[in-house]
Structures are given as C-alpha cells and as structure tokens.
Design an enzyme around this catalytic site. Structure first.
Site, mmCIF file in Angstrom:
data_model
loop_
_atom_site.group_PDB
_atom_site.id
_atom_site.type_symbol
_atom_site.label_atom_id
_atom_site.label_comp_id
_atom_site.label_asym_id
_atom_site.label_seq_id
_atom_site.Cartn_x
_atom_site.Cartn_y
_atom_site.Cartn_z
ATOM 1 C CB CYS A 61 -0.946 0.079 1.186
ATOM 2 S SG CYS A 61 -2.056 -1.310 1.307
ATOM 3 N NE ARG A 68 4.483 1.923 -0.251
ATOM 4 C CZ ARG A 68 5.531 1.686 0.515
ATOM 5 N NH1 ARG A 68 6.734 1.840 0.014
ATOM 6 N NH2 ARG A 68 5.399 1.301 1.761
ATOM 7 C CD1 TRP A 86 0.056 -6.369 -3.212
ATOM 8 C CD2 TRP A 86 -0.098 -7.049 -1.090
ATOM 9 N NE1 TRP A 86 0.431 -7.688 -3.166
ATOM 10 C CE2 TRP A 86 0.344 -8.140 -1.872
ATOM 11 C CE3 TRP A 86 -0.275 -7.255 0.282
ATOM 12 C CZ2 TRP A 86 0.620 -9.392 -1.350
ATOM 13 C CZ3 TRP A 86 -0.003 -8.509 0.806
ATOM 14 C CH2 TRP A 86 0.440 -9.554 -0.005
ATOM 15 C CG ASN A 127 2.012 1.155 3.975
ATOM 16 O OD1 ASN A 127 3.143 1.579 3.924
ATOM 17 N ND2 ASN A 127 1.751 -0.125 3.838
ATOM 18 N N GLY A 128 -0.131 -0.582 6.264
ATOM 19 C CA GLY A 128 0.296 -1.367 7.426
ATOM 20 C C GLY A 128 -0.791 -2.347 7.829
ATOM 21 C CD GLU A 180 17.052 -12.212 -8.905
ATOM 22 O OE1 GLU A 180 16.540 -12.790 -7.934
ATOM 23 O OE2 GLU A 180 16.653 -11.119 -9.329
ATOM 24 C CE LYS A 195 13.736 -10.177 -11.257
ATOM 25 N NZ LYS A 195 14.130 -10.490 -9.982
ATOM 26 C CD GLU A 237 10.107 -11.595 -8.672
ATOM 27 O OE1 GLU A 237 10.016 -11.165 -7.525
ATOM 28 O OE2 GLU A 237 11.018 -11.255 -9.451
ATOM 29 C CG HIS A 269 20.597 -37.006 -6.769
ATOM 30 N ND1 HIS A 269 21.014 -38.324 -6.734
ATOM 31 C CD2 HIS A 269 21.728 -36.269 -6.938
ATOM 32 C CE1 HIS A 269 22.328 -38.377 -6.855
ATOM 33 N NE2 HIS A 269 22.787 -37.139 -6.989
ATOM 34 C CE LYS A 311 11.423 -2.126 -6.366
ATOM 35 N NZ LYS A 311 11.913 -3.400 -6.924
#
Ligand code: G6P
Length: 612
Positions: free
Chosen positions: A2, A27, A75, A101-102, A484, A488, A491, A507, A607
């Site tokens: 947020c 956000r 969010w 926000n929180g 990484e 990517k 995501e 394995h 993010k």
C-alpha cells in the site's frame, strides 16, 4: 504494501494525489482511492483495480475540486480487493477519512468494542477501525490532533496514516509506526508520501518521520510531535535523485529501463568506495572483532535472499568464515545461534520488508553486531542496523528487482574484500588487483547490453515463450545465480520454474524433463564447465530445449550440445555472477513481454512487503 499520499496547498489536490499514487503503484495495485476536502464535506472516490480505473472515473482529478486531500493505492490484506474495501475509509460519523499502509493487529478487539459503542462498519478492512476510533475520540474531545493521538494509543501493529477531518478543511494529520512516511516541504504547500518518487516533482526537501512521529500540517504550516505528544523539530534533508529516475524515459517498462541503468548503478555503488586503488567501505568491522567471529548470517527475502546465497559462496571463499544465508521469514522463528561473536547482515532494497526488519531486530536482541545493505535512505532497516552500507541504485520502480540486485551484489564483493583484508585471508596486492577487476564490471555489463546481444535474447524468447515449465541449472556460484534467474521468470512471466544445482537434478527433478521442457544452463565456471555440460547432455537426451549461458571462450563447445548459446564476457571468477545475471534478467523480461504480461506490475506481487 500500500502507498499513501497527502497534500495541503493552493493547487487542485486530486491531480497531484493521482500523480503521486502513480509513483507508488509498485507498492500495490489492487485498488486506488482519494479523499478531497469539499466545501463542507469529505468527498471520497475509490475504485477496484489499477489507478487508471479511478483516474478515468474522475477525469484525471479534474472532476474533484479541492486543495487538500489524501490518497491510497492498495495491496489487499484484510478483505478482498473491492470498491468497499478500498481506501480512504470514512468514519461512521462521516467526519474522519483515513488512508493506511500497514496492519492493525488488534483490529478484531477494537472493532467489537466500537460496535458495542454503536459504531457501524462497512468494509472488512482493519483500517476502518482507525477511522471509527478517531471518529469516536473526535466526538468526545472535539480536538482533531488529540483524537488521533488517543486512537493511536489503542492501536497495535504497523501504520503510516494520512487523516482528514471534515471540520478542519485545510488540515492533514500524518502519523507512523513501522511503515515508511516522508514529509515534503513546498512553497505554500506541503506533502506526505510513503516514498520519495511520489513527491519528487514538487519538492526535494523532506523529513523522514520516525516511529511515533505525528505531523499536523496545512498549506503554510507544519508541526511535528513525538509519541508523547511533545513538539519536536525534524531535520530537513535534500533528496538528490533525479526526477527522471522516477520516469520511464523512453523505455516501454521500468524493468527494462532499470536493466539498462545497471552500469551506472554499479559505478555509483563501487566507485566512491575505492580511492586511489584502496578500499574505503566506511564500516567499522575491526580485525579484532572479525577474528573472533563464530559465524556470519545473511538475512533477506526474495531476490535479496538470493544475493545472500551468493554472499555465502563469496565470503566463505574470500574470508574463510562460516556464512549462512537464511530467509528472513525463517530466521526469526528458528532459534538461530546468535551471540556477540555473530555478524548479521540484512539485505533489502526497500529497507522496510517486515520479515527482514523483524529478523534484524531479533538478531540485535540476541547480541549480534548488525549491518544492513539497503537502497532506500533512511528506511527502517537502515535505521535499525548498527551500520548501513547503501547501494546507490537510485529509485527502483519495477516490482521485479534488477539494478538493486546488481548493486547489492557489488556491495557483497566490497564487504568480502574489506573482511578479507582485515582477516588477512587475501594479501594487499591481491586485494588491489581484485578492486581493479571490480571496477571493470560496469563497462562489462554495458557490453552485454549491446544491441546485438539484446536481439539474440529477443530471438530466443520469441521462439520459447510458450513453454509453461522451465529449469535453471548450474553449479556453485552459477547455481545461486540460477535462483534469481528462475525467480525473474516466475515473477514477471508466470512460468513455473525451478532452479536446481546441475549435479543434483538427477536425484529427482530430472523426472520432470520431457520433450520441449525449457532448460537454462549456466556454465561460466571453467573448472566446472565439463561437469555442467554433462548435465546438459542428460537433459537434452530427454528432449529438453537448452539455452546455455557460458563464457565467450566456451561458446563453441556449448553450442555442440545446446540449441541456443549466449556468451558472456569473462570477469574475475568471484565477480562473474554479476555478468551471468544480465541475460537471465533479459530472458525474464522478454518472455513476459511475449506472453503479454504486465511486466512492471506482476499479479499478486508488491515491491515492498510490509506484512509478515
Ligand atoms: C518482495 C519483492 C521482491 C523482493 C523482496 C524483498 O517480495 O516482490 O522482488 O526481492 O520483496 O524486498 P526488499 O525490499 O527487502 O529487498
């Protein structure tokens, strides 16, 4: 997640709020809303979906007159994304409007209490508890700042809040705990925002609010108070970021722009720390402390965790110390072995990731010496750690990190060399040589980003974007870079992908390889090239389509067993991950583009993750 903004000035507030929110969509983007002070009432406009939906509904803000307001991009945590659950939230009395926000942890108890007092709720959000609580105290105290203070005292959890009161049409109150909030000073206008890019167009003079701080402001005045209600002075800082850093500048997406900004970001991060060929990292890690070290922990989330995995390989080799990379969300609850002979390094782009912050606090409480590698200046992680090394990547807007990752890795190299010097595990001449090699990285990355290389990746992606399953394989440092690369792809392109050490594939996961499975193989370590190529042969024999990333000198040999080869320049082996990474970022980007994904704002992600 947020993002919140607030404005009090002489210009029309709505377009400024919308513009600020557009810089905070990283956000969260489940819904957006604004509240503007009307003649005698609070006017709220909100809509589920991207900011554009709201912006179109109110003609870019033109349809909402008023010079004071607050805004929010969401969010979702408490309550599904919907119009009702979107912020701002009005109190039942209609007098108070809140953006938040929180997370409010004692939301259920407070809700029940307020319902008992006859207050009604319309949404499923925890935020409505705050608007009603402030509304409740405002009815009792008839004093807006006192009502906010009284409400905050009862709230547990994290918050950055922007609050309006219908009876005080030129006033905004902002208050924060554990979620970021900055105050921006203009001429006859003042701002609040979750992050600098939201107000960079209007002012560069800011104050960073600390936990417990409250700002009470109008177009011409601002007063700050601490958590005891005592008036305080806040220092003013000047933001040095370029405005262009928060704009796309001709690129289709922030992600691509930020990939291309990596040479500069690397230069900005490395150069100031090397003076006359000597390393000046600006941290206090004495030889005496380092010699007695039992262990180093790297704690982080997401991509920053993968930097931590790379750090383990790098520091163990260069400094001969035991290093563990632990996901911050696991560290806190794993009863980690930490004492005052432990160094804990937290890595975070935003500096506000809740899990990283909590893990860092846990480490501190257990007596560890703490160090943070952070991009956002003045952020919570930076303030919490004993010492901070900043990455100078500039603002990173795309949700999927690229340049922040690269600069974090560069700081890890610098840290490894600093520690190796103190510990004497590398001699002076070797360190000087390695510093010289490190300074070559920006130019080498530049070379990788040349047109012909981009076209090569585009060609590969245009032919392989449709696969729904991918494996990234490599050994040693390459296997960590694979983590990484694979993230990517997940995501931004929504492709199910696994990163596996190449030698481990047989394995288990090899059972998943079939005709057409995508395998991205990293083989950039000369001593391990043949071993990795054997693994490539194994997957080829089972029908895989292999894209092999290797050093220029090995390209021909790799081409004999892989359908596609991408040669990367050879760096000093310790720094090679910084170059192997670039094609993987580009593969994620171009596969996503071919699949029609919203590259900068991937579904379900944010993010800055300020919830545990
Ligand atoms: C989120 C982002 C990731 C990021 C992680 C850690 O999950 O989507 O891209 O790597 O948070 O963020 P930080 O700001 O702590 O580096």
């Amino acid at each position: 997640m947020c993002g919140i903004v607030g404005y009090a000035g002489k210009r029309q507030a709505a377009p400024i709020l919308l513009d600020g929110l557009s810089k905070l969509e990283y956000r969260g983007y489940d819904s957006a809303g604004i509240c503007v002070q009307g003649e005698r009432e609070l006017r709220v406009f909100k809509a589920k979906g991207r900011l554009k939906v709201l912006s179109d509904q109110i003609s870019g803000g033109a349809a909402v007159p008023g010079v004071v307001g607050i805004g929010h991009t969401r969010w979702a945590t408490h309550g599904a994304p919907s119009n009702i659950n979107s912020h701002p939230h009005l109190s039942d009395s209609g007098k108070i409007a809140v953006v938040h926000n929180g997370i409010i942890e004692n939301e259920a108890r407070l809700r029940e209490w307020l319902i008992g007092k006859g207050w009604h709720f319309r949404s499923d959000t925890d935020t409505e508890v705050i608007s009603n609580l402030v509304g409740y105290y405002y009815d009792k105290l008839h004093d807006f700042p006192k009502a906010v203070r009284a409400a905050i005292k009862r709230v547990e959890g994290s918050y950055a809040l922007g609050i309006l009161c219908a009876d005080l049409p030129d006033m905004v109150i902002a208050v924060k705990k554990d979620s970021p909030l900055i105050f921006g000073y203009g001429e006859g206008e003042n701002f609040i925002a979750s992050d600098v890019p939201a107000i960079l167009k209007y002012t560069r003079t800011v104050s960073y609010l600390d936990d417990g701080d409250m700002a009470v402001f109008t177009p011409d005045t601002v007063r700050f108070f601490d958590s005891f209600g005592d008036e305080i002075r806040k220092s003013r800082e000047t933001v040095t970021w370029e405005i262009s850093a928060a704009e796309k500048g001709g690129f289709d997406h922030f992600m691509l722009k930020e990939i291309f900004e990596q040479p500069k970001a690397l230069r900005d991060t490395i150069s100031p720390r090397i003076r006359d060929g000597r390393l000046e990292l600006g941290v206090e890690l004495s030889a005496e402390f380092l010699r007695k070290l039992h262990r180093v922990y790297f704690i982080a989330c997401g991509s920053a965790y993968y930097v931590s995995v790379l750090a383990k390989y790098t520091l163990e080799k260069a400094c001969k110390v035991a290093v563990e990379a632990v996901m911050a969300s696991e560290f806190r609850y794993s009863d980690p072995i930490v004492d005052d002979h432990t160094l804990v390094v937290a890595i975070s782009q935003s500096g506000e990731t809740a899990d990283t912050l909590a893990a860092l606090r846990e480490a501190k409480s257990r007596g560890a010496k703490t160090l943070a590698i952070v991009n956002v200046v003045g952020s919570a992680v930076a303030k919490t750690a004993d010492q901070t090394i900043y990455t100078w990547a500039g603002p990173e807007i795309a949700v999927a990190t690229t340049k922040a990752f690269s600069t974090q890795l560069a700081v890890v190299y610098l840290l490894a060399l600093h520690m190796a010097k103190q510990l004497g595990t590398l001699d002076e001449a070797e360190i000087a040589r390695l510093l010289g090699e490190l300074q070559k990285l920006p130019e080498q990355v530049e070379r990788e980003l040349r047109e012909e290389n981009i076209e090569r990746i585009q060609y590969y992606c245009s032919r392989n974007y449709a696969h729904n399953s991918a494996f990234y394989i490599g050994r040693n440092l390459d296997s960590a870079v694979c983590l990484e690369g694979s993230l990517k792809l997940k995501e931004v392109a929504y492709v199910h992908s696994e990163a596996y050490p190449a030698g481990e594939l047989k394995h288990g996961p090899i059972s998943l390889i079939e005709e057409g499975t995508t395998v991205v193989a990293l083989a950039t370590i000369p001593a391990l090239f043949d071993k990795t190529i054997s693994n490539v042969r194994e997957v080829r024999a089972r029908g895989a389509e292999v894209f092999c990333i290797t050093l220029e000198e090995f390209a021909e040999r790799a081409g004999k067993v892989s359908q596609y080869v991408f040669p990367v320049p050879a760096a000093e082996p310790m720094f090679q991950p910084s170059l192997s990474l670039i094609p993987l970022q580009l593969v994620g980007y171009y596969i996503a583009l071919n699949r029609g994904c919203d590259v900068d704002k991937p579904r379900n992600l944010a993010k800055s993750v300020t919830v545990e």
